[in-house]
Design a protein around this motif. Structure first.
Motif, short mmCIF file in Angstrom:
data_model
loop_
_atom_site.label_atom_id
_atom_site.label_comp_id
_atom_site.label_asym_id
_atom_site.label_seq_id
_atom_site.Cartn_x
_atom_site.Cartn_y
_atom_site.Cartn_z
N GLU A 1 7.50 2.40 -0.12
CA GLU A 1 7.08 1.47 -1.50
C GLU A 1 5.96 0.59 -1.12
O GLU A 1 6.19 0.24 0.26
CB GLU A 1 8.22 0.71 -1.87
CG GLU A 1 9.17 1.40 -2.87
CD GLU A 1 10.15 1.10 -3.23
OE1 GLU A 1 10.88 1.48 -4.54
OE2 GLU A 1 10.42 -0.25 -3.10
N ASP A 2 5.07 0.53 -1.11
CA ASP A 2 3.70 -0.54 -1.55
C ASP A 2 4.15 -2.02 -1.55
O ASP A 2 3.62 -2.27 -2.72
CB ASP A 2 2.79 -0.09 -1.83
CG ASP A 2 1.13 -0.40 -1.84
OD1 ASP A 2 0.64 -0.39 -1.44
OD2 ASP A 2 2.15 -1.38 -0.55
N ARG A 3 4.65 -2.26 -0.88
CA ARG A 3 5.59 -3.93 -1.62
C ARG A 3 5.03 -4.69 -0.03
O ARG A 3 5.80 -4.95 0.57
CB ARG A 3 7.07 -3.74 -2.00
CG ARG A 3 7.15 -3.40 -3.10
CD ARG A 3 8.53 -2.88 -2.94
NE ARG A 3 9.31 -3.58 -3.39
CZ ARG A 3 10.96 -3.84 -3.85
NH1 ARG A 3 11.48 -3.10 -4.05
NH2 ARG A 3 11.47 -5.48 -4.24
N ASP B 1 -0.95 -7.27 3.05
CA ASP B 1 -1.88 -6.92 1.73
C ASP B 1 -2.72 -6.39 2.06
O ASP B 1 -3.42 -4.93 2.07
CB ASP B 1 -2.13 -7.67 0.69
CG ASP B 1 -2.49 -6.52 -0.60
OD1 ASP B 1 -1.95 -5.22 -0.66
OD2 ASP B 1 -3.31 -6.93 -1.33
N GLN C 1 -4.28 -2.49 3.52
CA GLN C 1 -5.65 -2.47 2.74
C GLN C 1 -6.86 -1.59 4.37
O GLN C 1 -7.59 -1.04 4.20
CB GLN C 1 -6.49 -3.22 2.07
CG GLN C 1 -7.68 -2.86 2.06
CD GLN C 1 -7.52 -1.72 0.43
OE1 GLN C 1 -6.86 -1.19 0.01
NE2 GLN C 1 -7.60 -0.22 0.04
N HIS D 1 -5.36 1.44 5.57
CA HIS D 1 -5.89 2.50 4.50
C HIS D 1 -7.64 3.00 4.44
O HIS D 1 -7.61 4.47 4.45
CB HIS D 1 -5.50 1.84 2.61
CG HIS D 1 -6.01 3.05 2.04
ND1 HIS D 1 -5.40 3.80 1.62
CD2 HIS D 1 -7.31 2.33 1.67
CE1 HIS D 1 -6.18 4.35 0.39
NE2 HIS D 1 -7.81 3.92 0.52
N ARG E 1 -2.44 4.66 0.08
CA ARG E 1 -1.82 3.62 -0.11
C ARG E 1 -2.58 4.47 -1.93
O ARG E 1 -3.00 4.81 -2.11
CB ARG E 1 -2.19 1.86 -0.13
CG ARG E 1 -2.48 2.00 0.31
CD ARG E 1 -3.04 0.63 0.83
NE ARG E 1 -1.63 -0.77 0.40
CZ ARG E 1 -2.12 -2.06 0.04
NH1 ARG E 1 -3.27 -2.54 0.30
NH2 ARG E 1 -1.82 -2.92 -0.90
N TYR E 2 -1.21 4.92 -2.48
CA TYR E 2 -1.61 5.50 -3.80
C TYR E 2 -0.33 5.56 -4.80
O TYR E 2 0.35 4.37 -4.37
CB TYR E 2 -1.05 7.74 -2.97
CG TYR E 2 0.10 7.99 -3.10
CD1 TYR E 2 0.44 7.41 -1.66
CD2 TYR E 2 1.35 7.91 -3.66
CE1 TYR E 2 1.25 7.85 -0.96
CE2 TYR E 2 2.87 8.71 -3.58
CZ TYR E 2 2.49 8.30 -2.00
OH TYR E 2 3.52 8.66 -1.70
N VAL E 3 -0.45 5.57 -6.49
CA VAL E 3 0.17 5.04 -7.24
C VAL E 3 0.92 5.77 -8.12
O VAL E 3 0.30 6.55 -8.64
CB VAL E 3 -0.42 4.17 -8.19
CG1 VAL E 3 0.92 3.63 -9.40
CG2 VAL E 3 -1.01 3.16 -7.35
N GLY F 1 3.51 1.74 -6.40
CA GLY F 1 2.37 1.69 -5.81
C GLY F 1 3.69 2.37 -4.44
O GLY F 1 4.68 1.82 -4.12
N TYR F 2 3.02 3.24 -3.46
CA TYR F 2 3.47 3.77 -2.56
C TYR F 2 2.72 3.73 -1.34
O TYR F 2 1.19 3.76 -1.26
CB TYR F 2 3.59 4.82 -2.65
CG TYR F 2 5.63 5.63 -3.35
CD1 TYR F 2 4.70 5.88 -5.09
CD2 TYR F 2 6.49 4.33 -3.44
CE1 TYR F 2 5.45 5.53 -6.27
CE2 TYR F 2 7.26 4.95 -4.69
CZ TYR F 2 6.81 4.95 -5.75
OH TYR F 2 8.02 5.32 -7.20
N VAL F 3 3.21 3.56 -0.01
CA VAL F 3 2.34 4.29 1.48
C VAL F 3 2.65 5.55 1.61
O VAL F 3 3.73 5.74 2.15
CB VAL F 3 2.44 3.14 1.92
CG1 VAL F 3 2.04 3.64 3.58
CG2 VAL F 3 2.49 1.38 1.58
#
Length: 313
Positions: free
Chosen positions: A42-44, A61, A65, A68, A75-77, A82-84
């Protein structure tokens, strides 16, 4: 749940990875231990910070980036979450066959559980929706690959400190239980940079004191006063003007700035041959902008002086 993963010697000498700062490189390795068997998580940023930098004042954060942008992760949604995805995951990692199936969707919104079962039934490797191999026959049969981890190396939850057992501050820093303080001692509270700057002006002190250790450290590291000044302006503008960062609150803003200089958060300079520190292209851009602002202020001051002279003539 954190997991033990492989790390190969090539990690330390990757020509693209070494262009990133030290903390970002360490974060990349840390992501491997947080990712599931498909290299997804999860992108947290706050949660990731607790898992990799529990006691450090770093901007996860921003570092995510940077990874990425450098194409080490994606990084995508999916459905607003959001996930990685760690790139080339199966090229470098061979999760043990007993590791739990991924529950995180891929970039296309699909999980790999169905594809993995199909691969097991066919006893063959099958590509996922991104064209990557999601399962190997040896893994399905419980075989040991050259780089596979033995079962004992999987870290159970019982060996990981429970995050609920300790207090944690807003950005994921471990906050120790408050201890009684002597009577009359004023505690330093978290505040925004804008409020910190106002307090400094009211007290008539510099935001970064002349005798602060970062000035000596920068001088010893070959970082010029001009570079340090540009770094401060970039830092100040991020945390006072950027909507993504201006609400952040810290107890020690000078310490945060110090970390940004030592870890090259903004990539304003680099160390070349012979240890000579030079401007990076990003640094030169910021310097040119600041030089243009200074020239504009000087022109405005000269114009006002001329207007005042004409008015009194």
């Amino acid at each position: 749940m954190a997991r033990a993963r492989n790390i190969k010697p090539g990690f330390f000498v990757n020509e693209d990875l070494v262009e990133l700062d030290f903390a970002t490189r360490l974060l990349f390795a840390g992501l491997w231990t947080l990712a599931d068997r498909e290299g997804r998580l999860e992108d947290r940023p706050k949660k990731i910070k607790i898992g990799v930098f529990p006691a450090d004042n770093v901007d996860v954060d921003q570092m995510l980036q940077e990874l990425h942008d450098a194409k080490f992760i994606v990084r995508y949604v999916v459905n607003g979450v959001g996930y990685v995805k760690i790139q080339n995951w199966h090229k470098h990692q061979n999760p043990h066959h007993t590791e739990k199936q991924s529950e995180i969707p891929d970039i296309n919104g699909e999980t790999t559980v169905k594809e993995r079962k199909q691969a097991i039934n066919k006893e063959a490797d099958q590509p996922d929706l991104n064209g990557e191999i999601t399962v190997k026959a040896e893994e399905c049969n419980g075989g040991n690959l050259a780089d596979s981890l033995i079962p004992d190396s999987l870290i159970p939850d019982s060996l990981i400190p429970d995050s609920s057992s300790s207090l944690r501050s807003e950005e994921g820093r471990v906050a120790k239980s408050p201890a009684p303080s002597p009577s009359g001692r004023q505690k330093r509270e978290e505040t925004t940079l804008a409020k910190y700057l106002v307090d400094c002006r009211e007290k008539g002190v510099k935001p970064v004191p002349d005798d602060h250790s970062i000035r000596t450290w920068a001088q010893d590291a070959g970082i010029s006063d001009e570079m340090l000044q540009v770094a401060w302006v970039v830092f100040r503008e991020r945390y006072t003007e950027d909507s993504q960062y201006k609400a952040k609150r810290y107890k020690d803003w000078v310490g945060t700035f110090t970390n940004s200089v030592k870890d090259r958060w903004f990539s304003l300079w680099f160390t070349g041959e012979g240890g000579v520190v030079s401007w990076s292209s990003t640094g030169l851009q910021h310097k040119q902008v600041l030089d243009a602002r200074a020239a504009k202020r000087k022109e405005d001051e000269q114009r006002k002086e001329q207007e005042a002279a004409h008015a009194t003539a």
